[in-house]
Design a protein around this motif. Sequence first.
Motif, short mmCIF file in Angstrom:
data_model
loop_
_atom_site.label_atom_id
_atom_site.label_comp_id
_atom_site.label_asym_id
_atom_site.label_seq_id
_atom_site.Cartn_x
_atom_site.Cartn_y
_atom_site.Cartn_z
N LYS A 128 0.84 -1.19 0.00
CA LYS A 128 0.00 0.00 0.00
C LYS A 128 0.88 1.25 0.00
O LYS A 128 2.02 1.23 0.49
CB LYS A 128 -0.93 0.00 1.20
N GLU A 222 -2.10 -0.35 -10.10
CA GLU A 222 -3.13 -1.12 -9.39
C GLU A 222 -3.07 -0.92 -7.87
O GLU A 222 -4.00 -1.33 -7.17
CB GLU A 222 -2.97 -2.61 -9.70
N GLU A 224 -3.14 0.49 -3.99
CA GLU A 224 -4.04 1.36 -3.23
C GLU A 224 -3.25 2.56 -2.71
O GLU A 224 -2.21 2.40 -2.07
CB GLU A 224 -4.64 0.60 -2.04
N LYS A 249 -6.08 4.80 -10.13
CA LYS A 249 -7.24 3.92 -10.17
C LYS A 249 -7.85 3.69 -8.79
O LYS A 249 -9.07 3.65 -8.63
CB LYS A 249 -6.82 2.57 -10.79
N ASN A 250 -6.99 3.51 -7.78
CA ASN A 250 -7.44 3.21 -6.41
C ASN A 250 -6.86 4.24 -5.46
O ASN A 250 -5.74 4.08 -4.97
CB ASN A 250 -6.99 1.80 -6.00
N GLU A 252 -7.80 7.67 -2.50
CA GLU A 252 -8.68 8.58 -1.78
C GLU A 252 -7.84 9.73 -1.24
O GLU A 252 -6.64 9.56 -0.98
CB GLU A 252 -9.44 7.89 -0.65
#
Length: 285
Positions: A128, A222, A224, A249-250, A252
């Motif tokens: 991550k 890909e 996070e 893509k992933n 926040e």
Amino acid sequence: MVFDAHEKMIPSGELASNCLLAGDPKNPPLLLLHGAGPGASAASNWLLCAPDLARHFYVIAPDAIGFGKSEMPNPIPEKISKWMGYRVEQVKGLLAELGIEKTHIIGNSMGGALAMQCVIEMPELFDKCMLMGAIGAPFTKSPTLARMMSFYDDPRISRYRELIESFVYDPSVFDNIDEIIQERFAKAMDPELRPIQELMFKAMNEGMDSIIIPPPVLNRMEHEWVIVHGRQDKVVPLETSLYFLEHLKNAELHVLDRCGHWAQTQRWDAMLPIIMNHFLPQVAC
């Protein structure tokens, strides 16, 4: 047991890296990549955070090539993309030397662009990911960033104070702001480091566009990502993080109020829970 933070020179491919290490090597590894600025280093960015992070992670924070005590390339690169290449190879060599097959990663400012480039080139090495006030996006250069890059044109302590104070939302909340300024200014003016950093900042000022990561490349990632940005950041504008949010893509985004460019020192009360929820949700819960 929490292992005290300490610095150690570690082989990392072509050039050895001075690293800030903390925590139990049996914990999940967390690679911390610091930002730029005259006198910057891993310790200047991460030392205050290391004790909290070391309770749960094996913290690895290298002085990026061109900063601190890490070995310097010879000849000195004239292009910022070449500096970035040295740093990617530094990360690759460092993880190999430490026997780390996969790590979490946080990149601050310049270290954010480096973190993304590392994930692009070596996706299998990273789990991550997090960005903090990161460059690597197209943006309007702020006056503060322009003054930072031209610091060595007139390297006086009064200008350095102005620069450091502009990095934070409210300088009065720091009990040790004078100590931070004096310590970093001394590093910036080190007779061995200064001529290298003069060339490096000139290259950075002239070549920022060369390290922008285009949307198609971000779209293919890909991993996070959590993105953190100070709402009052005067160095790197919020538009950079909005660019990453749009194209990764992933991802926040967390925008922190009462926070300038150094979220890890100004809003650690918010940063630490974000880190824990992202990287170790089972512990945070």
